[in-house]
Design a protein around this motif. Structure first.
Motif, PDB file in Angstrom:
ATOM      1  N   LYS A 262      -1.894   5.844   8.347  1.00 41.53           N
ATOM      2  CA  LYS A 262      -3.309   5.716   8.012  1.00 41.53           C
ATOM      3  C   LYS A 262      -3.549   5.988   6.531  1.00 41.53           C
ATOM      4  CE  LYS A 262      -7.597   5.033   9.092  1.00 41.53           C
ATOM      5  NZ  LYS A 262      -8.045   3.680   9.499  1.00 41.53           N
ATOM      6  N   THR A 263      -2.781   6.928   5.968  1.00 44.79           N
ATOM      7  CA  THR A 263      -2.951   7.263   4.546  1.00 44.79           C
ATOM      8  C   THR A 263      -2.548   6.093   3.652  1.00 44.79           C
ATOM      9  OG1 THR A 263      -2.643   9.617   4.947  1.00 44.79           O
ATOM     10  CG2 THR A 263      -2.170   8.834   2.723  1.00 44.79           C
ATOM     11  N   ARG A 264      -1.533   5.356   4.033  1.00 46.17           N
ATOM     12  CA  ARG A 264      -1.132   4.170   3.237  1.00 46.17           C
ATOM     13  C   ARG A 264      -2.296   3.189   3.129  1.00 46.17           C
ATOM     14  NH1 ARG A 264       3.735   1.713   6.177  1.00 46.17           N
ATOM     15  NH2 ARG A 264       3.662   0.227   4.469  1.00 46.17           N
ATOM     16  N   ASP A 265      -3.009   3.004   4.250  1.00 47.60           N
ATOM     17  CA  ASP A 265      -4.173   2.101   4.214  1.00 47.60           C
ATOM     18  C   ASP A 265      -5.285   2.694   3.352  1.00 47.60           C
ATOM     19  OD1 ASP A 265      -2.808   0.478   5.981  1.00 47.60           O
ATOM     20  OD2 ASP A 265      -3.769   1.337   7.756  1.00 47.60           O
ATOM     21  N   GLU A 266      -5.518   3.979   3.502  1.00 48.34           N
ATOM     22  CA  GLU A 266      -6.645   4.616   2.837  1.00 48.34           C
ATOM     23  C   GLU A 266      -6.450   4.689   1.323  1.00 48.34           C
ATOM     24  OE1 GLU A 266     -10.427   6.406   2.683  1.00 48.34           O
ATOM     25  OE2 GLU A 266      -9.392   5.230   4.225  1.00 48.34           O
ATOM     26  N   VAL A 298       7.746   4.943   2.238  1.00 48.47           N
ATOM     27  CA  VAL A 298       8.063   5.621   0.977  1.00 48.47           C
ATOM     28  C   VAL A 298       7.799   4.726  -0.233  1.00 48.47           C
ATOM     29  CG1 VAL A 298       9.736   7.212   1.973  1.00 48.47           C
ATOM     30  CG2 VAL A 298      10.515   4.980   1.172  1.00 48.47           C
ATOM     31  N   LEU A 299       7.855   3.420  -0.040  1.00 47.06           N
ATOM     32  CA  LEU A 299       7.589   2.515  -1.171  1.00 47.06           C
ATOM     33  C   LEU A 299       6.135   2.602  -1.621  1.00 47.06           C
ATOM     34  CD1 LEU A 299       9.669  -0.603  -0.083  1.00 47.06           C
ATOM     35  CD2 LEU A 299      10.165   0.977  -1.964  1.00 47.06           C
ATOM     36  N   ASP A 300       5.273   3.061  -0.721  1.00 47.63           N
ATOM     37  CA  ASP A 300       3.864   3.260  -1.076  1.00 47.63           C
ATOM     38  C   ASP A 300       3.599   4.691  -1.532  1.00 47.63           C
ATOM     39  OD1 ASP A 300       3.038   0.661  -0.554  1.00 47.63           O
ATOM     40  OD2 ASP A 300       2.846   1.064   1.592  1.00 47.63           O
ATOM     41  N   GLY A 301       4.672   5.459  -1.748  1.00 41.78           N
ATOM     42  CA  GLY A 301       4.512   6.825  -2.236  1.00 41.78           C
ATOM     43  C   GLY A 301       4.120   7.820  -1.167  1.00 41.78           C
ATOM     44  N   VAL A 302       4.203   7.409   0.105  1.00 45.38           N
ATOM     45  CA  VAL A 302       3.791   8.254   1.223  1.00 45.38           C
ATOM     46  C   VAL A 302       4.989   8.413   2.158  1.00 45.38           C
ATOM     47  CG1 VAL A 302       2.189   8.524   3.151  1.00 45.38           C
ATOM     48  CG2 VAL A 302       1.458   7.336   1.077  1.00 45.38           C
ATOM     49  N   ALA A 303       5.209   9.631   2.671  1.00 49.32           N
ATOM     50  CA  ALA A 303       6.349   9.851   3.558  1.00 49.32           C
ATOM     51  C   ALA A 303       5.998  10.887   4.604  1.00 49.32           C
ATOM     52  CB  ALA A 303       7.573  10.285   2.753  1.00 49.32           C
ATOM     53  N   PHE A 304       6.884  11.016   5.584  1.00 56.12           N
ATOM     54  CA  PHE A 304       6.742  12.047   6.611  1.00 56.12           C
ATOM     55  C   PHE A 304       8.083  12.731   6.806  1.00 56.12           C
ATOM     56  CE2 PHE A 304       7.204   7.857   8.586  1.00 56.12           C
ATOM     57  CZ  PHE A 304       8.321   8.009   9.400  1.00 56.12           C
ATOM     58  N   ARG A 327       4.628  10.859  -3.343  1.00 56.15           N
ATOM     59  CA  ARG A 327       3.501  11.601  -3.909  1.00 56.15           C
ATOM     60  C   ARG A 327       2.729  12.396  -2.855  1.00 56.15           C
ATOM     61  NH1 ARG A 327       1.541   9.133  -8.342  1.00 56.15           N
ATOM     62  NH2 ARG A 327       0.159  10.938  -8.497  1.00 56.15           N
ATOM     63  N   ILE A 328       2.756  11.920  -1.626  1.00 58.02           N
ATOM     64  CA  ILE A 328       2.062  12.653  -0.562  1.00 58.02           C
ATOM     65  C   ILE A 328       2.979  12.669   0.665  1.00 58.02           C
ATOM     66  CG2 ILE A 328       0.755  10.592   0.137  1.00 58.02           C
ATOM     67  CD1 ILE A 328      -1.530  12.598   0.936  1.00 58.02           C
ATOM     68  N   LEU A 329       3.245  13.869   1.142  1.00 62.63           N
ATOM     69  CA  LEU A 329       4.224  14.058   2.207  1.00 62.63           C
ATOM     70  C   LEU A 329       3.570  14.783   3.381  1.00 62.63           C
ATOM     71  CD1 LEU A 329       7.140  14.009   3.296  1.00 62.63           C
ATOM     72  CD2 LEU A 329       7.564  16.137   2.030  1.00 62.63           C
TER      73      LEU A 329
END
Length: 778
Positions: A262-266, A298-304, A327-329
């Motif tokens: 959801k964060t990737r979309d937001e 991860v390519l969008d700077g977001v990971a879990f 950038r945001i995990l």
């Protein structure tokens, strides 16, 4: 102060060359003495080095050190990190419940790494050859000693430290995040003022700004998650736009994935520049990831990040986060306790968690403070920002926590009876005087001295005596004329298998009964260890499909447990139950092993065999007819199903198939040879009826015997004989070559006597061997 000056022999064991200010102050106490040490310091200030200094001091003196880590995941990380000690010629060995213990390696290890639960289990068995190594330790390092305050786990850490001090009196080094009542911990561990260190927030490498942000709670929990997520992104966005990073803690593994999606979309909607899709070199590196969803994210700077990811994926995520590529995990709480992975902004999105055994619970204050402590990157930020996102009704509670911290309390009172029973079962308490001596070694006693009104210090000894009287009355402990104390068979079983006392009583009653599969499963599902399990609305239809009307008299929680056990036996777990199934199944397997021991100790080998077969089926999902295959080393679920599909269902079938037949069934040559060899070591039973007549005259009687012969490997067995469905005799023993069972043949009113012999193997998941013989009455 350079590392090489302080511990020249161990300089290569440290990942840095110089100690920081906090570490320098503690060095003399850790290295130049053998005194007990208590140190509290902010998260990220370098406490791990203090643990390593204590270990170095012990190794230099030729001793053995134990490192008690708060989580099992961290024991594995320490094993990896401390390869540096291995390279210096020292052995590091991790002892956890998920690994088979190698007693030889454990005995020879220089550094042992354990969780509190495994340390408790091991020290309970200290007088057995397998676990004797736990009494030969010179230093116990407790990482995150504020775990004492944990509702579920605190008492375990408390009793195991007290027990170690009674068994072998090692040096104790206790480390912690900030704790207001450090003096209580120091007094408990007999740490002198000069070896007690309270490093305040001024020792934090980066200042921390912590606060609470509320959201409007609605009726839909799913929608609430997104309200909290949007609030989280509002808090993180300013830092992301300034090239900072955000670490967000959520309640479950699944939530880390969903929140990242959801964060990737937001962030796309908000046009926050955090992605790395233009970095072709990084694009290539992401191909190394095992998890396809993570690879895209991860390519969008977001990971879990969560414990279910492969070690490779976790390592890459941590590396890329440190490098700023992520950038945001989103993570579960494991990351807060272990990996040193700071971020400019830390947000706790979820303060309530779903626990498979407890239902919805509040995140512990210890976890909250540990997570917020990750805010601020040394060397990059002057201040870190930490936020708790919660409902307005909880806001004041969290504000007080952030402002005042959390005093460490003892949690021993909540299960005092279980722990007192364990000490008596081990023999560390042998009389009434020992009970009071033990009490005074506990943090419970020390805390009661500090807060006599809260803990009712004047009545403490009476409470312990009352608890002891209850243990005697309920059959766990017995006394003699000299006020000596010893554990009964029931008390020993409860301690050995970590059972709640109410569960142990129920298991005793079950062991006195028939021991059929249904009663065994119901006893496990209804055990007190599962009394907080609840069935969510979305799960109830799945539960009903599995158990139907079989357990209408059970509450929804035990019905859910029973459904998970039955689905595990069939290998057909419905999606609705999968999130809780693993934890419930692991606890059920432990309880089944315990119940099997109850049957064995109460002389019911058939019941023990039922429990062993159920345990194997729940663990592997193997069909009933093929469950005996799981008795063979190297045959787990996959190979058992593969062999069963080819008609090879028992060890006898394996012997008959030979290695060629096993290879034809899909096993590799080496595996086929090993499995065939294992099958040759299994019992191979034949019932010899030759002493029984074919007929007997009415009114006559004749004493005969039936001989059970074994052409295979020996095993504990029970032989039961019935005549016309009436139990006649039962013999238990070790079936090596043969067992003889006396049988009376009586000419009765019936036209014929049908004798049935059943051979059950109490500790092997083999199907019972049953044979019949008919004698005519003439």
């Amino acid at each position: 102060m350079e590392v090489a000056e302080v511990v020249p022999e161990f300089a290569d064991a440290f990942p840095f060359d110089e100690f920081n200010e906090m570490q320098r102050e503690a060095v003399p106490a850790l290295v130049n003495s053998e005194a007990n040490v208590v140190a509290s310091a902010p998260t990220g200030s370098g406490k791990t080095a203090l643990a390593e200094l204590a270990i170095c001091q012990t190794l230099d003196a030729g001793g053995t050190a134990v490192f008690v880590a708060p989580l099992r995941a961290l024991t594995n990380e320490k094993e990896s990190e401390w390869e540096r000690f291995e390279e210096l010629g020292y052995s590091v060995y991790v002892v956890t419940g998920e690994r088979d213990l190698n007693p030889r390696r454990a005995e020879r290890a220089d550094v042992l790494v354990m969780t509190p639960e495994k340390a408790d289990s091991a020290t309970r068995k200290h007088d057995s050859p397998r676990y004797s190594f736990v009494t030969d330790v010179d230093c116990v390092v407790i990482d995150e000693v504020h775990l004492l305050d944990s509702e579920k786990r605190g008492s375990v850490l408390e009793v195991v430290v007290s027990r170690w001090r009674r068994l072998c009196d090692p040096r104790v080094v206790a480390l912690s995040a900030t704790m207001p009542n450090i003096d209580d911990v120091a007094a408990w561990l007999d740490a002198e003022p000069e070896t007690t260190f309270e490093f305040g927030d001024d020792y934090r490498p980066v200042d921390l700004h912590a606060g609470v942000r509320t959201y409007t709670h609605g009726d839909n929990p799913f929608a609430d998650k997104y309200r909290r997520l949007f609030t989280t992104l509002d808090l993180a966005e300013p830092h992301l736009r300034e090239d900072g990073q955000a670490l967000v803690f959520v309640s479950s593994r699944q939530d880390t994935v969903q929140a990242a999606k959801k964060t990737r979309d937001e962030i796309g909607e908000r046009d926050i520049p955090v992605g790395s899709r233009g970095d072709y070199e990084f694009h290539t590196e992401t191909e190394e990831l095992d998890n396809a969803t993570l690879r895209k994210s991860v390519l969008d700077g977001v990971a879990f990040h969560h414990a279910g990811l492969s070690t490779n994926d976790k390592n890459l995520v941590e590396e890329w986060f440190r490098e700023g590529k992520i950038r945001i995990l989103f993570s579960t709480s494991t990351l807060a306790w272990g990996v040193n992975l700071p971020a400019r902004c830390v947000v706790i999105r979820d303060t309530k968690l779903h626990d498979p055994l407890e239902g919805e619970v509040d995140m512990s204050p210890l976890d909250v403070l540990q997570m917020l402590g990750r805010a601020g990157r040394p060397g990059y930020d002057d201040v870190g920002y930490g936020w708790v996102v919660c409902d307005e009704s909880d806001a004041d509670m969290y504000r007080n926590l952030l402002r005042e911290g959390k005093e460490i309390e003892s949690r021993l009172a909540g299960n005092l009876a279980e722990h007192l029973n364990a000490e008596i079962a081990m023999g560390t308490i042998r009389g009434l005087g020992d009970v009071m001596d033990w009490l005074e070694t506990t943090f419970y006693y020390q805390r009661a001295r500090s807060e006599p009104d809260d803990y009712d210090f004047p009545g403490l000894r009476d409470r312990v005596r009352d608890t002891l009287d209850d243990l005697v009355e309920e059959g766990f402990v017995e006394t003699d004329d000299d006020l000596g104390l010893s554990a009964t068979r029931l008390g020993v079983l409860a301690s050995t298998y970590y059972l709640r006392l109410d569960t142990a009583r129920e298991f005793r009653d079950v062991a006195d009964g028939d021991g059929d599969a249904d009663s065994v499963l119901r006893a496990v599902a209804s055990a007190g260890e599962f009394d907080s399990v609840s069935a969510r609305k979305s799960e109830r239809d799945a539960v009903d499909r599995i158990v139907g009307s079989e357990a209408d008299d059970l509450d929804s929680g035990p019905r859910k447990v029973l459904a998970i056990l039955r689905a595990s036996m069939d290998g057909s777990m419905p999606p609705e139950l999968r999130s809780d199934a693993w934890v419930i199944k692991q606890n059920a397997l432990r309880l089944l092993a315990a119940l099997g021991a109850f049957f064995e100790r109460y002389d019911d080998p058939a019941g023990a065999n039922v429990a062993a077969r159920l345990e194997a089926r729940i663990d592997t999902g193997v069909p009933e007819d093929a469950v005996g295959l799981t008795a063979l080393d190297g045959v787990a679920a996959g190979r058992a199903h593969k062999l069963a599909d080819e008609g090879i269902e028992t060890p006898a079938d394996v012997r008959e198939a030979g290695t060629d037949g096993l290879e034809a069934a899909g096993l590799g040559p080496g595996v086929a040879e090993s499995v065939h060899e294992q099958a040759a070591g299994m019992p191979d039973v034949l019932v010899d009826w030759s002493d029984l007549p074919d007929s007997i005259a009415a009114g006559d009687n004749q004493m005969c015997e039936v001989v059970v012969r074994n052409a295979g490997g020996g095993a504990a067995a029970g032989v039961a004989v019935t005549v016309n469905d009436v139990e006649m005799t039962e013999t238990t023993g070790y079936l090596d070559d043969e067992l003889s069972v006396p049988v009376g043949v009586f000419g009765a009113d019936a036209d014929e006597l049908e004798f049935e012999v059943t051979v059950s193997f109490s500790d092997l998941p083999l199907l019972p061997v049953t044979e019949t013989r008919t004698v005519r009455v003439e």
